[in-house]
Scaffold this motif. Structure first.
Motif, short mmCIF file in Angstrom:
data_model
loop_
_atom_site.label_atom_id
_atom_site.label_comp_id
_atom_site.label_asym_id
_atom_site.label_seq_id
_atom_site.Cartn_x
_atom_site.Cartn_y
_atom_site.Cartn_z
N UNK A 31 0.89 -1.09 0.11
CA UNK A 31 -0.10 0.16 -0.12
C UNK A 31 0.71 1.23 0.07
N UNK A 32 2.19 1.01 0.11
CA UNK A 32 3.02 2.15 0.08
C UNK A 32 3.41 2.82 1.46
N UNK A 33 2.94 2.14 2.46
CA UNK A 33 2.95 2.54 3.78
C UNK A 33 4.37 2.51 4.13
N UNK A 34 5.05 3.35 4.98
CA UNK A 34 6.49 3.15 5.02
C UNK A 34 6.47 3.06 6.75
N UNK A 35 7.55 2.82 7.52
CA UNK A 35 7.64 2.59 8.75
C UNK A 35 7.15 1.09 9.34
N UNK A 36 7.21 1.10 10.65
CA UNK A 36 6.75 -0.04 11.22
C UNK A 36 5.19 -0.09 11.39
N UNK A 38 3.44 -1.05 13.75
CA UNK A 38 3.02 -0.75 14.93
C UNK A 38 2.81 0.92 15.21
N UNK A 39 3.53 1.53 14.31
CA UNK A 39 3.54 3.02 14.20
C UNK A 39 2.69 3.71 12.99
N UNK A 40 1.59 2.82 12.34
CA UNK A 40 0.56 3.32 11.39
C UNK A 40 -0.56 4.08 12.00
N UNK A 76 2.33 -4.97 18.29
CA UNK A 76 2.94 -4.15 18.95
C UNK A 76 1.97 -2.86 18.99
N UNK A 77 0.75 -3.20 18.58
CA UNK A 77 -0.47 -2.15 18.39
C UNK A 77 -1.07 -2.23 19.63
N UNK A 78 -1.88 -1.16 19.87
CA UNK A 78 -2.92 -1.34 21.02
C UNK A 78 -4.06 -0.86 20.37
#
Length: 161
Positions: A31-36, A38-40, A76-78
């Motif tokens: 989808x072109x999303x960068x980063x971890x 857990x940080x989206x 790692x998301x809540x």
């Protein structure tokens, strides 16, 4: 009746296999999303979850009850309701995005460079825009003249609210 001790039943927390997290990472990447993951942002995480659901369905994997919450925990998301104040913070951030868009539409420039009087004007206009274009508003405003960006921001604000 004798007092019987109450035995607590441990709640089992089943983990999903590693293919679930890998499907989430792959979905975010595609989808072109960068980063971890857990940080989206919450909006991007929902898109990733929809993609994971579709991928696992195509593989013939049955979706276990509570898989979204389990995957969020493992990644790692809540969930927003698990984090105190997260929903309020997300609403404030979305309102600030709406205010920034209002400032641009009024030709005032970036929020950071506004005078206190201009910032008050932008804040009032942002509040009126949010209230007037809300679905349950008593007298909804005609928001058809709002540009695509503003309609998206208002939609995201309503979803968070």
């Amino acid at each position: 009746m004798p007092d019987q001790p109450i035995a607590s039943v441990p709640i089992e927390k089943h983990d999903l296999g590693p293919e679930w997290e890998e499907a989430a990472r792959l979905a975010a990447h595609n989808l072109g999303l960068t980063g971890e993951i857990s940080e989206l942002s919450p909006e991007h995480w929902q898109v990733v979850l929809a993609s994971v659901e579709a991928r696992m369905g195509l593989r013939g994997v049955a979706l276990p009850p509570g898989w979204r919450r389990t995957l969020a925990r493992q990644a790692g998301r809540l969930e927003p309701e698990d984090r105190p104040g997260a929903r309020v913070a997300a609403l404030r951030a979305k309102r600030e995005e709406i205010a920034a868009q209002v400032a641009l539409e009024l030709g005032l420039g970036e929020l950071g460079g506004l005078s206190p009087a201009d910032r008050d004007l932008v804040d009032r206009q942002a509040d009126e825009t949010i209230a007037g274009c809300a679905t349950p508003a008593t007298e909804p405003a005609d928001c058809s003249d709002a540009d695509r960006t503003m309609r998206r921001l208002l939609s995201e604000h309503r979803a968070l609210a």
